[in-house]
Design a protein around this motif. Structure first.
Motif, PDB file in Angstrom:
ATOM      1  N   GLU A 139       0.802  -1.218   0.000  1.00 58.88           N
ATOM      2  CA  GLU A 139       0.000   0.000   0.000  1.00 58.88           C
ATOM      3  C   GLU A 139       0.842   1.279   0.000  1.00 58.88           C
ATOM      4  OE1 GLU A 139      -2.669  -0.598   3.310  1.00 58.88           O
ATOM      5  OE2 GLU A 139      -4.243  -1.252   1.940  1.00 58.88           O
ATOM      6  N   LYS A 140       2.156   1.146   0.023  1.00 58.03           N
ATOM      7  CA  LYS A 140       3.026   2.312   0.042  1.00 58.03           C
ATOM      8  C   LYS A 140       2.926   3.128  -1.238  1.00 58.03           C
ATOM      9  CE  LYS A 140       6.445   0.412   3.272  1.00 58.03           C
ATOM     10  NZ  LYS A 140       7.846  -0.044   3.437  1.00 58.03           N
ATOM     11  N   ASP A 141       2.508   2.491  -2.354  1.00 55.70           N
ATOM     12  CA  ASP A 141       2.418   3.216  -3.618  1.00 55.70           C
ATOM     13  C   ASP A 141       1.045   3.867  -3.811  1.00 55.70           C
ATOM     14  OD1 ASP A 141       0.787   1.086  -4.097  1.00 55.70           O
ATOM     15  OD2 ASP A 141       1.756   0.442  -5.953  1.00 55.70           O
ATOM     16  N   GLY A 142       0.215   3.849  -2.769  1.00 51.96           N
ATOM     17  CA  GLY A 142      -1.103   4.453  -2.866  1.00 51.96           C
ATOM     18  C   GLY A 142      -2.219   3.462  -3.127  1.00 51.96           C
ATOM     19  N   SER A 143      -1.874   2.207  -3.313  1.00 56.28           N
ATOM     20  CA  SER A 143      -2.889   1.174  -3.497  1.00 56.28           C
ATOM     21  C   SER A 143      -3.585   0.890  -2.170  1.00 56.28           C
ATOM     22  CB  SER A 143      -2.244  -0.116  -4.019  1.00 56.28           C
ATOM     23  OG  SER A 143      -1.684   0.081  -5.298  1.00 56.28           O
ATOM     24  N   LYS A 144      -4.780   0.337  -2.277  1.00 60.64           N
ATOM     25  CA  LYS A 144      -5.522  -0.069  -1.087  1.00 60.64           C
ATOM     26  C   LYS A 144      -5.905  -1.535  -1.233  1.00 60.64           C
ATOM     27  CE  LYS A 144      -7.460   4.511  -0.178  1.00 60.64           C
ATOM     28  NZ  LYS A 144      -8.702   5.315  -0.006  1.00 60.64           N
ATOM     29  N   ILE A 145      -5.666  -2.298  -0.206  1.00 60.54           N
ATOM     30  CA  ILE A 145      -5.901  -3.741  -0.246  1.00 60.54           C
ATOM     31  C   ILE A 145      -6.837  -4.145   0.888  1.00 60.54           C
ATOM     32  CG2 ILE A 145      -4.836  -6.023  -0.081  1.00 60.54           C
ATOM     33  CD1 ILE A 145      -2.330  -4.856  -1.267  1.00 60.54           C
ATOM     34  N   THR A 146      -7.836  -4.926   0.536  1.00 62.84           N
ATOM     35  CA  THR A 146      -8.753  -5.469   1.531  1.00 62.84           C
ATOM     36  C   THR A 146      -8.787  -6.984   1.390  1.00 62.84           C
ATOM     37  OG1 THR A 146     -10.165  -3.508   1.451  1.00 62.84           O
ATOM     38  CG2 THR A 146     -11.125  -5.500   2.380  1.00 62.84           C
ATOM     39  N   ILE A 147      -8.645  -7.686   2.495  1.00 58.71           N
ATOM     40  CA  ILE A 147      -8.743  -9.141   2.500  1.00 58.71           C
ATOM     41  C   ILE A 147      -9.992  -9.522   3.280  1.00 58.71           C
ATOM     42  CG2 ILE A 147      -7.646 -11.325   3.131  1.00 58.71           C
ATOM     43  CD1 ILE A 147      -4.953  -9.905   2.984  1.00 58.71           C
ATOM     44  N   ASP A 148     -10.958 -10.092   2.596  1.00 61.14           N
ATOM     45  CA  ASP A 148     -12.198 -10.561   3.221  1.00 61.14           C
ATOM     46  C   ASP A 148     -12.256 -12.070   3.095  1.00 61.14           C
ATOM     47  OD1 ASP A 148     -13.606  -8.064   3.980  1.00 61.14           O
ATOM     48  OD2 ASP A 148     -13.531  -7.671   1.828  1.00 61.14           O
ATOM     49  N   GLY A 149     -11.718 -12.772   4.087  1.00 64.69           N
ATOM     50  CA  GLY A 149     -11.692 -14.232   4.026  1.00 64.69           C
ATOM     51  C   GLY A 149     -10.864 -14.720   2.853  1.00 64.69           C
ATOM     52  N   GLU A 150     -11.535 -15.279   1.852  1.00 69.51           N
ATOM     53  CA  GLU A 150     -10.851 -15.849   0.692  1.00 69.51           C
ATOM     54  C   GLU A 150     -10.631 -14.850  -0.448  1.00 69.51           C
ATOM     55  OE1 GLU A 150      -9.740 -19.221   0.083  1.00 69.51           O
ATOM     56  OE2 GLU A 150      -9.782 -18.951   2.242  1.00 69.51           O
ATOM     57  N   VAL A 151     -11.134 -13.638  -0.310  1.00 64.26           N
ATOM     58  CA  VAL A 151     -11.091 -12.686  -1.418  1.00 64.26           C
ATOM     59  C   VAL A 151     -10.149 -11.523  -1.097  1.00 64.26           C
ATOM     60  CG1 VAL A 151     -12.415 -11.116  -2.881  1.00 64.26           C
ATOM     61  CG2 VAL A 151     -13.440 -13.274  -2.118  1.00 64.26           C
ATOM     62  N   VAL A 152      -9.198 -11.292  -1.999  1.00 57.90           N
ATOM     63  CA  VAL A 152      -8.309 -10.133  -1.915  1.00 57.90           C
ATOM     64  C   VAL A 152      -8.749  -9.139  -2.978  1.00 57.90           C
ATOM     65  CG1 VAL A 152      -5.943  -9.302  -2.090  1.00 57.90           C
ATOM     66  CG2 VAL A 152      -6.386 -11.576  -1.147  1.00 57.90           C
ATOM     67  N   ARG A 153      -9.089  -7.915  -2.552  1.00 59.44           N
ATOM     68  CA  ARG A 153      -9.479  -6.880  -3.504  1.00 59.44           C
ATOM     69  C   ARG A 153      -8.470  -5.743  -3.456  1.00 59.44           C
ATOM     70  NH1 ARG A 153     -14.621  -4.662  -1.872  1.00 59.44           N
ATOM     71  NH2 ARG A 153     -14.221  -5.560   0.180  1.00 59.44           N
ATOM     72  N   ILE A 154      -8.107  -5.256  -4.634  1.00 58.54           N
ATOM     73  CA  ILE A 154      -7.057  -4.245  -4.742  1.00 58.54           C
ATOM     74  C   ILE A 154      -7.555  -3.103  -5.610  1.00 58.54           C
ATOM     75  CG2 ILE A 154      -4.667  -3.828  -5.434  1.00 58.54           C
ATOM     76  CD1 ILE A 154      -4.257  -6.891  -5.326  1.00 58.54           C
ATOM     77  N   THR A 155      -7.302  -1.879  -5.168  1.00 63.71           N
ATOM     78  CA  THR A 155      -7.562  -0.696  -5.972  1.00 63.71           C
ATOM     79  C   THR A 155      -6.270   0.101  -6.039  1.00 63.71           C
ATOM     80  OG1 THR A 155      -9.872  -0.578  -5.291  1.00 63.71           O
ATOM     81  CG2 THR A 155      -8.912   1.408  -6.248  1.00 63.71           C
TER      82      THR A 155
END
Length: 328
Positions: A139-155
């Motif tokens: 996330e240091k490059d400005g990305s945002k990561i969310t881990i919801d159980g089995e799903v990783v979502r990245i913006t």
């Protein structure tokens, strides 16, 4: 074709070391409990979007044993930024671990194409553990990561979305585009609940003619705006481009172009024969045959290792199959 292979491998690698994008939703949540391996109940085609304009399958297990791959592709993959760190943190090579990829992409002319990638070969527990370890750094490059159980979502910092989840112990699906922003949509896709390409009779009719056990296969919708625009200057109406390529010792391709009518197929065949019959073209091939079959233009192409090296030299590629340095 080299660009296609490199792009697919880069997509697979970036999906794992997540330097590309990150999720929409609540603040990042670390998943400290090793998830149980999911049980797969869907096919690759069910995981791909029904409106895909281009579908490509790549057998990396086959390709990585070929001289072409070792000489022209492998040296460049080894220079991917962050690969050494990925190996140290995650404990596996995202390139050599990859067995096969099936990619379905739509909206090719949009600023943010949409699609899905099915990846075979990654270990579920190792990959998910790696995501847990690297959330903060990614996330240091400005990305945002969310881990919801089995799903990783990245913006990513530009607002583009990618999501990643496993459907069995060694099969993952990567979703990119707006669908990747929604947890429920990603779960719906991973469950094969939207039917995917299995629900397209037109796709299955063409898919059934392709040898999908070869090193690479593809199917492109000629009616896609981006494709139609590119072919328009030729004055023909392309309905589909499909076929397969075997890469082992040399290269062997069986490709068809489906036109709007038998008359257009005959016209294009005549045009192509005039081009490929040129001795300056023929010197690069052991076979290059063009013929028409109803509304299809058929191309049978073969190149030896020596042909490939000769062609690569003309294109300015580094090394040759007889013993080039392999350096980029």
């Amino acid at each position: 074709m080299r660009q296609v292979l490199v792009a697919a491998a880069l997509a697979a690698a970036s999906a794992c070391h997540h330097e590309a994008a990150a999720p929409v939703g609540p603040a990042p949540v670390a998943n400290n409990v090793a998830p149980a391996a999911p049980h797969r109940a869907v096919s690759d085609l069910q995981l791909l979007p029904v409106d895909a304009d281009m579908v490509v399958g790549i057998d990396f297990a086959q390709l990585q044993h070929s001289a072409l791959w070792q000489t022209y592709v492998a040296p460049r993959l080894g220079t991917i930024p962050g690969l050494d760190k990925f190996l140290a943190v995650c404990g596996f090579d995202p390139l050599s671990s990859l067995e096969s990829v099936v990619l379905g992409v739509g909206h090719l002319d949009d600023p943010e194409p949409v699609g899905r990638v099915v990846l075979h070969g990654y270990d579920h527990k190792r990959a998910m553990s790696c995501f847990d370890k690297e959330v903060g750094d990614a996330e240091k490059d400005g990305s945002k990561i969310t881990i919801d159980g089995e799903v990783v979502r990245i913006t990513d910092s530009s607002g583009k979305h990618v999501a990643f989840t496993f459907v069995d112990a060694t099969t993952a699906v990567l979703v990119f585009g707006p669908d990747a922003a929604r947890l429920d949509k990603v779960q719906h896709i991973a469950g094969g609940e939207d039917g995917g390409l299995d629900g397209s009779a037109a796709f299955r009719e063409l898919y059934g003619t392709i040898d999908t056990h070869r090193s690479l296969w593809m199917l492109v919708n000629g009616n896609a705006p981006a494709v139609a625009k590119g072919i328009a200057p030729l004055g023909v109406h392309l309905k589909a481009l499909f076929g397969s390529v075997q890469i082992s010792s040399g290269l062997d391709a069986d490709v068809r172009v489906r036109m709007a009518s038998p008359e257009e197929a005959t016209t294009l065949t005549t045009m192509m024969k005039g081009q490929v019959g040129n001795p300056q073209v023929q010197q690069f091939f052991t076979k290059f045959e063009v013929s028409s079959d109803n509304a299809d233009v058929k191309m049978l192409v073969a190149m030896s290792d020596q042909n490939i090296a000769q062609f690569a030299a003309v294109l300015g590629l580094v090394g040759n199959l007889g013993g080039g340095s392999g350096q980029p």
